[in-house]
Design a protein around this motif. Structure first.
Motif, short mmCIF file in Angstrom:
data_model
loop_
_atom_site.label_atom_id
_atom_site.label_comp_id
_atom_site.label_asym_id
_atom_site.label_seq_id
_atom_site.Cartn_x
_atom_site.Cartn_y
_atom_site.Cartn_z
N ALA A 45 -9.28 0.29 1.00
CA ALA A 45 -8.20 -0.67 0.79
C ALA A 45 -8.50 -1.57 -0.40
O ALA A 45 -7.61 -1.87 -1.21
CB ALA A 45 -8.00 -1.51 2.06
N LEU A 82 -2.14 -3.50 5.79
CA LEU A 82 -2.58 -2.28 6.47
C LEU A 82 -2.14 -2.30 7.92
O LEU A 82 -2.17 -3.35 8.57
CB LEU A 82 -4.10 -2.18 6.40
N GLU A 83 -1.79 -1.12 8.44
CA GLU A 83 -1.50 -1.01 9.87
C GLU A 83 -1.55 0.44 10.31
O GLU A 83 -1.50 1.35 9.49
CB GLU A 83 -0.15 -1.64 10.23
N LEU A 87 -5.06 4.34 9.68
CA LEU A 87 -4.73 3.14 8.93
C LEU A 87 -4.03 3.52 7.63
O LEU A 87 -4.51 4.36 6.88
CB LEU A 87 -6.01 2.36 8.63
N THR A 89 -1.58 1.91 4.20
CA THR A 89 -1.07 0.76 3.47
C THR A 89 0.44 0.78 3.61
O THR A 89 1.09 1.76 3.25
CB THR A 89 -1.47 0.82 1.99
N LYS A 90 0.99 -0.29 4.15
CA LYS A 90 2.43 -0.39 4.35
C LYS A 90 3.12 -1.14 3.23
O LYS A 90 4.31 -0.98 3.01
CB LYS A 90 2.73 -1.06 5.70
#
Length: 137
Positions: A45, A82-83, A87, A89-90
């Motif tokens: 990330a 992040l979610e 996981l 990246t939104k």
């Protein structure tokens, strides 16, 4: 079509990886205590956010050069949201501070950089990613 290749290998005695492109290197690891991570380098990330922000910093310089402008101080902050599991990246948000040496407004330089930023435009449009085991078809 142009292409760029980077290489990564494990760092002996750790579970981290060393990546390089030409003469430039970077260490990639997980946070300490997470899946053998020792916190020796950036996680995915962080690397994604650095790629986005770093590319934009470079493109501010390209844009200023093309516009015949001189930049002063620049500061870029990138947050990736992040979610999920796995996981993902939104969303990503970037804040840009850019000073012109002559004190003028930097809006034209920032807009030009937005238009030419390879990482931001690639992520925004999406692209296919192929992952294959070496030696296998």
């Amino acid at each position: 079509m142009a292409s760029v290749t980077v290489e990564l290998r494990n760092v002996e005695g750790t579970q981290a990886a060393m990546g390089w492109a030409g003469a430039h290197t970077i260490v990639v690891d997980r946070p300490e205590g997470r899946a053998g991570g020792m916190g020796l380098g950036f996680n995915g990330a962080q690397l994604l956010a650095l790629a986005l922000g770093g590319c934009f910093c470079n493109d501010l310089r390209y844009a200023a050069h093309e516009l015949g402008a001189a930049l002063g101080r620049i500061a870029v902050s990138v947050t990736v949201e992040l979610e999920g599991s796995p996981l993902l990246t939104k969303a990503a948000a970037m804040t840009v501070e850019c000073e012109m040496q002559d004190g003028s407004d930097a809006a034209a330089v920032i807009e030009k950089a937005k238009a030419i930023c390879m990482v931001a435009n690639s992520l925004g449009r999406g692209f296919p990613v192929a992952i294959a085991q070496a030696g296998r078809a």
